[in-house]
Scaffold this motif. Sequence first.
Motif, PDB file in Angstrom:
ATOM      1  N   UNK A 113       0.820  -1.214   0.000  1.00 14.32           N
ATOM      2  CA  UNK A 113       0.000   0.000   0.000  1.00 14.32           C
ATOM      3  C   UNK A 113       0.853   1.262   0.000  1.00 14.32           C
ATOM      4  N   UNK A 114       2.062   1.170   0.514  1.00 17.17           N
ATOM      5  CA  UNK A 114       2.972   2.305   0.542  1.00 17.17           C
ATOM      6  C   UNK A 114       3.332   2.759  -0.877  1.00 17.17           C
ATOM      7  N   UNK A 115       3.152   1.876  -1.839  1.00 16.73           N
ATOM      8  CA  UNK A 115       3.475   2.177  -3.238  1.00 16.73           C
ATOM      9  C   UNK A 115       2.316   2.850  -3.969  1.00 16.73           C
ATOM     10  N   UNK A 116       1.161   2.954  -3.317  1.00 14.23           N
ATOM     11  CA  UNK A 116      -0.029   3.519  -3.947  1.00 14.23           C
ATOM     12  C   UNK A 116       0.126   5.025  -4.161  1.00 14.23           C
ATOM     13  N   UNK A 117      -0.677   5.566  -5.079  1.00 13.00           N
ATOM     14  CA  UNK A 117      -0.672   6.999  -5.373  1.00 13.00           C
ATOM     15  C   UNK A 117      -1.410   7.813  -4.322  1.00 13.00           C
ATOM     16  N   UNK A 118      -2.380   7.204  -3.676  1.00 13.62           N
ATOM     17  CA  UNK A 118      -3.220   7.906  -2.711  1.00 13.62           C
ATOM     18  C   UNK A 118      -2.427   8.201  -1.431  1.00 13.62           C
ATOM     19  N   UNK A 119      -2.304   9.481  -1.118  1.00 10.23           N
ATOM     20  CA  UNK A 119      -1.517   9.906   0.053  1.00 10.23           C
ATOM     21  C   UNK A 119      -2.087   9.350   1.353  1.00 10.23           C
ATOM     22  N   UNK A 120      -3.411   9.316   1.485  1.00 14.37           N
ATOM     23  CA  UNK A 120      -4.000   8.805   2.729  1.00 14.37           C
ATOM     24  C   UNK A 120      -3.710   7.317   2.895  1.00 14.37           C
ATOM     25  N   UNK A 121      -3.700   6.556   1.793  1.00 12.74           N
ATOM     26  CA  UNK A 121      -3.354   5.134   1.867  1.00 12.74           C
ATOM     27  C   UNK A 121      -1.900   4.956   2.283  1.00 12.74           C
ATOM     28  N   UNK A 122      -1.025   5.799   1.761  1.00  8.66           N
ATOM     29  CA  UNK A 122       0.394   5.712   2.130  1.00  8.66           C
ATOM     30  C   UNK A 122       0.595   6.049   3.607  1.00  8.66           C
ATOM     31  N   UNK A 123      -0.119   7.062   4.083  1.00 10.75           N
ATOM     32  CA  UNK A 123      -0.007   7.422   5.500  1.00 10.75           C
ATOM     33  C   UNK A 123      -0.515   6.295   6.391  1.00 10.75           C
ATOM     34  N   UNK A 124      -1.632   5.714   6.002  1.00 12.37           N
ATOM     35  CA  UNK A 124      -2.187   4.593   6.752  1.00 12.37           C
ATOM     36  C   UNK A 124      -1.219   3.404   6.726  1.00 12.37           C
ATOM     37  N   UNK A 125      -0.591   3.188   5.595  1.00  7.52           N
ATOM     38  CA  UNK A 125       0.381   2.105   5.479  1.00  7.52           C
ATOM     39  C   UNK A 125       1.561   2.327   6.417  1.00  7.52           C
TER      40      UNK A 125
END
Length: 141
Positions: A113-125
């Motif tokens: 998920x850290x590789x995703x474009x969505x900043x909130x997903x990266x923060x959650x990851x």
Amino acid sequence: MNKLMVLIAFVFTACTGTMQQDNDSKEATQVENEKENVTTLQLNNGAKWKLDEATKKNVAALKQIVNDTSRKAELASALQSGLDTLVSQCKMKGPDHEALHQWLEPFMHAVKELKEDDESERQEAMVTIRKELENFDMYFE
């Protein structure tokens, strides 16, 4: 003949839509079942799980990657590389190995998920990655 073709097309379309709804429903049920069947990592009868030296070294490297502020731009790829090394060098077997996998699954998912474009997903990851690295020391020695 035209009426027959229209009727066949209508039935086919109706069945396809129903089949898609059934498939969507089955997939949603499967995801829910998988969530319910996830076993929670626990201590080994009150004791920490035993790790081999390679695994200890590789998890320490993962912790270092997360704590190294100069690597933030390449964090996802560095963690993935560290995970690849951990997996390739792991020679563990038995219950200790299974416990390690229970710990690894959410960690690996968070790295993905850290590789995703969505900043909130990266923060959650990142929250999950940090939490799992903290939890590691509670369950393994």
